[in-house]
Structures are given as structure tokens and as C-alpha cells.
Design a protein around this motif. Structure first.
Motif, PDB file in Angstrom:
ATOM      1  N   ASN A   1      50.216  50.157  35.529  1.00 55.62           N
ATOM      2  CA  ASN A   1      51.573  49.799  35.340  1.00 55.62           C
ATOM      3  C   ASN A   1      51.497  48.563  34.449  1.00 55.62           C
ATOM      4  N   ASP A   2      52.802  48.158  34.047  1.00 50.31           N
ATOM      5  CA  ASP A   2      52.658  47.003  33.024  1.00 50.31           C
ATOM      6  C   ASP A   2      52.049  45.797  33.541  1.00 50.31           C
ATOM      7  N   LYS A   3      52.694  45.472  35.036  1.00 47.73           N
ATOM      8  CA  LYS A   3      52.000  44.323  35.578  1.00 47.73           C
ATOM      9  C   LYS A   3      50.361  44.467  35.876  1.00 47.73           C
ATOM     10  N   GLU A   4      50.066  45.475  36.076  1.00 50.55           N
ATOM     11  CA  GLU A   4      48.564  45.675  36.279  1.00 50.55           C
ATOM     12  C   GLU A   4      47.747  45.345  35.109  1.00 50.55           C
ATOM     13  N   THR A   5      48.437  45.976  33.948  1.00 51.47           N
ATOM     14  CA  THR A   5      47.873  45.673  32.753  1.00 51.47           C
ATOM     15  C   THR A   5      47.669  44.237  32.188  1.00 51.47           C
ATOM     16  N   LEU A   6      48.800  43.576  32.464  1.00 51.92           N
ATOM     17  CA  LEU A   6      48.825  42.157  31.918  1.00 51.92           C
ATOM     18  C   LEU A   6      47.889  41.451  32.890  1.00 51.92           C
ATOM     19  N   ALA A   7      47.678  41.852  34.323  1.00 53.99           N
ATOM     20  CA  ALA A   7      46.608  41.118  35.360  1.00 53.99           C
ATOM     21  C   ALA A   7      45.272  41.324  34.840  1.00 53.99           C
ATOM     22  N   ALA A   8      45.188  42.586  34.366  1.00 55.47           N
ATOM     23  CA  ALA A   8      43.503  43.044  33.768  1.00 55.47           C
ATOM     24  C   ALA A   8      43.301  42.400  32.741  1.00 55.47           C
ATOM     25  N   VAL A   9      44.071  42.418  31.428  1.00 61.77           N
ATOM     26  CA  VAL A   9      43.844  41.626  30.211  1.00 61.77           C
ATOM     27  C   VAL A   9      43.498  40.113  30.665  1.00 61.77           C
ATOM     28  N   ALA A  10      44.748  39.610  31.225  1.00 61.22           N
ATOM     29  CA  ALA A  10      44.419  38.315  31.700  1.00 61.22           C
ATOM     30  C   ALA A  10      43.198  37.910  32.250  1.00 61.22           C
ATOM     31  N   ARG A  11      42.696  38.716  33.041  1.00 60.26           N
ATOM     32  CA  ARG A  11      41.301  38.447  33.643  1.00 60.26           C
ATOM     33  C   ARG A  11      40.156  38.641  32.848  1.00 60.26           C
ATOM     34  N   LEU A  12      40.314  39.494  32.018  1.00 64.64           N
ATOM     35  CA  LEU A  12      39.203  39.730  30.839  1.00 64.64           C
ATOM     36  C   LEU A  12      39.324  38.487  29.967  1.00 64.64           C
ATOM     37  N   ILE A  13      40.566  38.035  29.485  1.00 62.81           N
ATOM     38  CA  ILE A  13      40.488  36.724  28.709  1.00 62.81           C
ATOM     39  C   ILE A  13      39.960  35.629  29.187  1.00 62.81           C
ATOM     40  N   VAL A  14      40.424  35.265  30.519  1.00 63.63           N
ATOM     41  CA  VAL A  14      39.859  34.132  31.272  1.00 63.63           C
ATOM     42  C   VAL A  14      38.178  34.467  31.428  1.00 63.63           C
ATOM     43  N   GLU A  15      37.646  35.625  31.696  1.00 65.12           N
ATOM     44  CA  GLU A  15      36.207  35.727  31.853  1.00 65.12           C
ATOM     45  C   GLU A  15      35.590  35.461  30.527  1.00 65.12           C
ATOM     46  N   ALA A  16      35.957  35.934  29.408  1.00 63.76           N
ATOM     47  CA  ALA A  16      35.267  36.019  28.350  1.00 63.76           C
ATOM     48  C   ALA A  16      35.653  34.561  27.537  1.00 63.76           C
TER      49      ALA A  16
ATOM     50  N   LYS B   1      49.915  26.543  24.947  1.00 56.39           N
ATOM     51  CA  LYS B   1      50.774  27.313  26.178  1.00 56.39           C
ATOM     52  C   LYS B   1      50.688  28.754  25.941  1.00 56.39           C
ATOM     53  N   THR B   2      50.685  29.295  24.885  1.00 57.77           N
ATOM     54  CA  THR B   2      50.256  30.588  24.808  1.00 57.77           C
ATOM     55  C   THR B   2      49.054  31.153  25.599  1.00 57.77           C
ATOM     56  N   ILE B   3      48.062  30.569  25.150  1.00 51.83           N
ATOM     57  CA  ILE B   3      46.816  30.637  26.005  1.00 51.83           C
ATOM     58  C   ILE B   3      46.743  30.778  27.352  1.00 51.83           C
ATOM     59  N   VAL B   4      47.460  29.521  28.217  1.00 52.18           N
ATOM     60  CA  VAL B   4      47.755  29.676  29.287  1.00 52.18           C
ATOM     61  C   VAL B   4      48.513  31.096  29.849  1.00 52.18           C
ATOM     62  N   THR B   5      49.599  31.301  29.205  1.00 50.41           N
ATOM     63  CA  THR B   5      50.562  32.478  29.367  1.00 50.41           C
ATOM     64  C   THR B   5      49.655  33.631  29.279  1.00 50.41           C
ATOM     65  N   ALA B   6      48.658  33.579  28.557  1.00 53.00           N
ATOM     66  CA  ALA B   6      47.827  34.858  28.298  1.00 53.00           C
ATOM     67  C   ALA B   6      46.920  34.834  29.275  1.00 53.00           C
ATOM     68  N   GLU B   7      46.181  33.820  29.938  1.00 50.65           N
ATOM     69  CA  GLU B   7      45.320  33.678  31.076  1.00 50.65           C
ATOM     70  C   GLU B   7      46.024  34.114  32.387  1.00 50.65           C
ATOM     71  N   LYS B   8      47.185  33.747  32.507  1.00 42.94           N
ATOM     72  CA  LYS B   8      47.923  34.040  33.647  1.00 42.94           C
ATOM     73  C   LYS B   8      48.648  35.302  33.653  1.00 42.94           C
ATOM     74  N   GLY B   9      48.545  36.202  32.447  1.00 38.46           N
ATOM     75  CA  GLY B   9      49.153  37.402  32.393  1.00 38.46           C
ATOM     76  C   GLY B   9      50.676  37.647  32.752  1.00 38.46           C
ATOM     77  N   GLU B  10      51.452  36.465  32.235  1.00 41.84           N
ATOM     78  CA  GLU B  10      52.966  36.299  32.283  1.00 41.84           C
ATOM     79  C   GLU B  10      53.720  37.318  31.473  1.00 41.84           C
ATOM     80  N   ARG B  11      53.095  37.406  30.086  1.00 41.38           N
ATOM     81  CA  ARG B  11      53.885  38.555  29.358  1.00 41.38           C
ATOM     82  C   ARG B  11      52.944  39.135  28.481  1.00 41.38           C
ATOM     83  N   GLU B  12      53.550  40.314  27.683  1.00 38.40           N
ATOM     84  CA  GLU B  12      52.477  40.780  26.820  1.00 38.40           C
ATOM     85  C   GLU B  12      52.534  39.830  25.525  1.00 38.40           C
ATOM     86  N   LEU B  13      51.471  39.792  24.872  1.00 39.56           N
ATOM     87  CA  LEU B  13      51.403  39.014  23.777  1.00 39.56           C
ATOM     88  C   LEU B  13      51.630  39.320  22.448  1.00 39.56           C
ATOM     89  N   HIS B  14      52.161  38.912  21.510  1.00 42.41           N
ATOM     90  CA  HIS B  14      52.385  39.349  20.235  1.00 42.41           C
ATOM     91  C   HIS B  14      51.179  39.688  19.407  1.00 42.41           C
TER      92      HIS B  14
END
Length: 137
Positions: free
Chosen positions: A2-17, A37-50
Motif C-alpha cells: 500500500n502507499d504507507k508500505e511503499t513510502l517506508a520501503a523507498v525510505a529504507r532504500l534511500i537511507v541504506e544507499a 528538510k526534503t532529504i529528512v522527509t524522504a528518509e523518514k518516508g513521510e510523503r511521496e517525493l516530487h
């Protein structure tokens, strides 16, 4: 996923990479031209990125063009555990990013960007302008 799981999965990959390539979020933000701030948001998986931010992150991490977008497009078909950095990198080549760089500078309207993204874009362009003026690479 779902959307929440997708945000979390992408965030996890961004942090790891990001952790493998850049010692800090600040250095990653400078490399991408994206506000910290956008990087922090991406790494926390808070919202979809532009899409513009997605492209910059993909390029800085060595991921294929459109990797994050592909995950979003096919999220209902992809199990979260199957997403890996290797999958995000699959098919990435430097020359495809040259085409993307040319297109990225052709944003048709600044109003399409958030305030954060607009400031990041101005900062990125100013930094690159200074580098070109000083003859640095």
C-alpha cells in the motif's frame, strides 16, 4: 504494497544507499541540490517525493532513471521485501542521466515546484554557475 508500505520501503532504500555513498545527510543534500528538510522527509518516508526530487536522488545514488517512479507505479504488485538497492540500480547508465539533466533544466513553470524544491533548484543552479565561473569541475 500500500502507499504507507511503499513510502517506508523507498525510505529504507534511500537511507541504506545514502549511508554507503555519503557520510551525512548534509553532504547528500549538497550532492543532490535538494533541501536537507526534503532529504529528512524522504528518509523518514513521510510523503511521496516530487518527480524532480526523485530524479535528483536517483542520480546521486546511482539508481536507474525513474526507479522510484516505477516502484510507485507498480506498488500493488511488488512485495516490500523484494525491493533492493541492486534492483534500483539495475539498468542505470551515466549517459541516460545526461538526457535527464537536459530535461530537468526545462521545468516549464516554477509554480510546479514546492517552495522547498524551488529554493533547492535556485541553490543548485547558483552553485553550478559559480563552479563554471571558477573553472572548477
Amino acid at each position: 504494497m500500500n502507499d504507507k508500505e511503499t513510502l517506508a520501503a523507498v525510505a529504507r532504500l534511500i537511507v541504506e544507499a545514502r549511508s554507503d555513498r555519503y557520510p551525512s545527510r548534509r553532504q547528500f543534500a549538497l550532492a543532490t541540490g535538494v533541501d536537507i528538510k526534503t532529504i529528512v522527509t524522504a528518509e523518514k518516508g513521510e510523503r511521496e517525493l516530487h518527480p524532480h526530487t526523485q530524479r535528483r536522488i536517483e542520480q546521486a545514488l546511482g539508481w536507474r532513471k525513474g526507479a522510484i517512479h516505477d516502484v510507485w507505479q507498480h506498488r500493488s504488485e511488488i512485495p516490500a521485501v523484494s525491493l533492493t538497492i541492486a534492483e534500483m540500480e539495475r539498468g542505470a547508465t551515466e549517459d541516460t542521466w545526461e538526457d535527464l539533466e537536459a530535461k530537468a533544466t526545462q521545468v516549464s513553470r516554477a509554480s510546479q515546484l514546492t517552495d522547498e524544491e524551488l529554493l533547492a533548484e535556485i541553490s543548485y543552479r547558483f552553485r553550478n554557475y559559480k563552479i563554471r565561473l571558477n573553472g572548477e569541475s
